[in-house]
Scaffold this active site. Structure first.
Site, PDB file in Angstrom:
ATOM      1  N   THR A  83       0.813  -1.221   0.000  1.00  0.00           N
ATOM      2  CA  THR A  83       0.000   0.000   0.000  1.00  0.00           C
ATOM      3  C   THR A  83       0.844   1.267   0.000  1.00  0.00           C
ATOM      4  O   THR A  83       0.409   2.303  -0.499  1.00  0.00           O
ATOM      5  CB  THR A  83      -0.941   0.020   1.223  1.00  0.00           C
ATOM      6  OG1 THR A  83      -0.178  -0.188   2.407  1.00  0.00           O
ATOM      7  CG2 THR A  83      -2.004  -1.052   1.114  1.00  0.00           C
ATOM      8  N   CYS A  84       2.060   1.197   0.564  1.00  0.00           N
ATOM      9  CA  CYS A  84       2.912   2.391   0.597  1.00  0.00           C
ATOM     10  C   CYS A  84       3.280   2.855  -0.811  1.00  0.00           C
ATOM     11  O   CYS A  84       3.588   4.025  -1.028  1.00  0.00           O
ATOM     12  CB  CYS A  84       4.185   2.119   1.389  1.00  0.00           C
ATOM     13  SG  CYS A  84       3.900   1.796   3.136  1.00  0.00           S
ATOM     14  N   PHE A  85       3.247   1.909  -1.767  1.00  0.00           N
ATOM     15  CA  PHE A  85       3.659   2.232  -3.138  1.00  0.00           C
ATOM     16  C   PHE A  85       2.504   2.103  -4.134  1.00  0.00           C
ATOM     17  O   PHE A  85       2.722   2.157  -5.344  1.00  0.00           O
ATOM     18  CB  PHE A  85       4.814   1.319  -3.560  1.00  0.00           C
ATOM     19  CG  PHE A  85       5.990   1.373  -2.638  1.00  0.00           C
ATOM     20  CD1 PHE A  85       6.863   2.455  -2.673  1.00  0.00           C
ATOM     21  CD2 PHE A  85       6.218   0.373  -1.712  1.00  0.00           C
ATOM     22  CE1 PHE A  85       7.949   2.521  -1.813  1.00  0.00           C
ATOM     23  CE2 PHE A  85       7.302   0.430  -0.842  1.00  0.00           C
ATOM     24  CZ  PHE A  85       8.170   1.507  -0.895  1.00  0.00           C
TER      25      PHE A  85
END
Length: 292
Positions: A275-277
């Site tokens: 999710t961070c990317f």
């Protein structure tokens, strides 16, 4: 994802920093909070850092918060702002202002004075809107002043300590920049919370593919065919799964960096994400039905 998880923890009612207004589902600063100023300052800093890092957060503040952050003392908050998060109270004050018969004013609205009653841990507390407000009667002539002071108490005086610390934290990140010159208060809400409008076809056009997938791969084609058949809530759930937020950034989903990668051959594994990317990993499923 880190920002979103942190915000969810800070918003929890167990902390007592914010109170939920049920009729509007908005959150407001808890005037009875025992939390030290540093906690509210931390939350303001988190919002500022989210802007700096272009992270969208699911924060449910009324627009009055963004007006106060951007305009400061020039923010003229009134009944239209109150209507957004406490509509029942706002409608009562509007009815009081629009009443035309002076003779029946007290009969209709009952004896009122320049005080506000609110609950504090099971006890009823009375706050003065003006000095010695309990002994100043609200009349047909001074009702406008009463409504203005009531709004000022809600938006400013009752949460002065809490909001002051919150704003200090926010200013640590955007104070001294051109941010307040470049953005209006409603645009600040968009920058922090994103847009509710979701155009997945725009997202499809800008998505990048890795590890063997291309836009013509069968699995990729099936994926987008399935996505476009989802209802609105299902699309929000998918966006939440892939990015940690169910809203689009400013400019729409076409501005969202999104990657779909091949995660091995056909298998029984479920998709997973970074999710961070904004990075979705899909096994090369053998059929559309299986992917769906």
């Amino acid at each position: 994802e880190f920002f979103q998880l942190l915000v969810e923890e800070l918003f929890k009612e167990d902390f007592g920093m914010f109170e939920r207004i049920e009729e509007s589902r908005n959150l407001w600063f808890n005037k009875n909070s025992f939390e030290v100023n540093l906690q509210f300052e931390l939350f303001g800093t988190v919002l500022g850092l989210a802007i700096y890092n272009q992270v969208i957060l699911d924060v449910k503040f009324p627009s009055a918060v963004y007006k106060k952050l951007m305009l400061g003392d020039d923010a003229k908050l009134g009944l239209s702002d109150l209507m957004q998060f406490q509509p029942s109270l706002a409608q009562g004050l509007i009815a009081l202002l629009e009443h035309e018969d002076e003779a029946s004013f007290e009969e209709v609205f009952g004896p009122l004075d320049f005080t506000v009653d609110y609950e504090c841990f099971g006890s009823s507390i009375q706050a003065d809107l003006i000095e010695d407000g309990a002994n100043v009667t609200v009349t047909f002539a001074n009702r406008k002043d009463y409504a203005q002071r009531y709004c000022d108490w809600i938006f400013n005086k009752s949460v002065e300590r809490q909001f002051g610390a919150f704003k200090r934290g926010f200013n640590q990140c955007i104070g001294g920049t051109l941010f307040r010159t470049l953005f209006r208060h409603d645009e600040l809400e968009l920058v922090i919370c994103g847009s509710m409008e979701l155009d997945f076809r725009a997202l499809e056009e800008t998505t990048q593919y890795q590890d063997g997938f291309t836009e013509t791969s069968d699995t990729v084609r099936w994926f987008w065919e399935v996505v476009h058949t989802l209802n609105e809530q299902e699309k929000r759930n998918l966006l939440q799964f892939c990015t940690g937020c169910d809203r689009a950034p400013v400019g729409g989903l076409g501005r969202l960096p999104f990657i779909v990668s091949r995660a091995g051959p056909d298998s029984e594994m479920l998709p997973w994400v970074h999710t961070c990317f904004n990075h979705l990993l899909l096994p090369a499923y053998g059929s559309k039905e299986k992917l769906e």
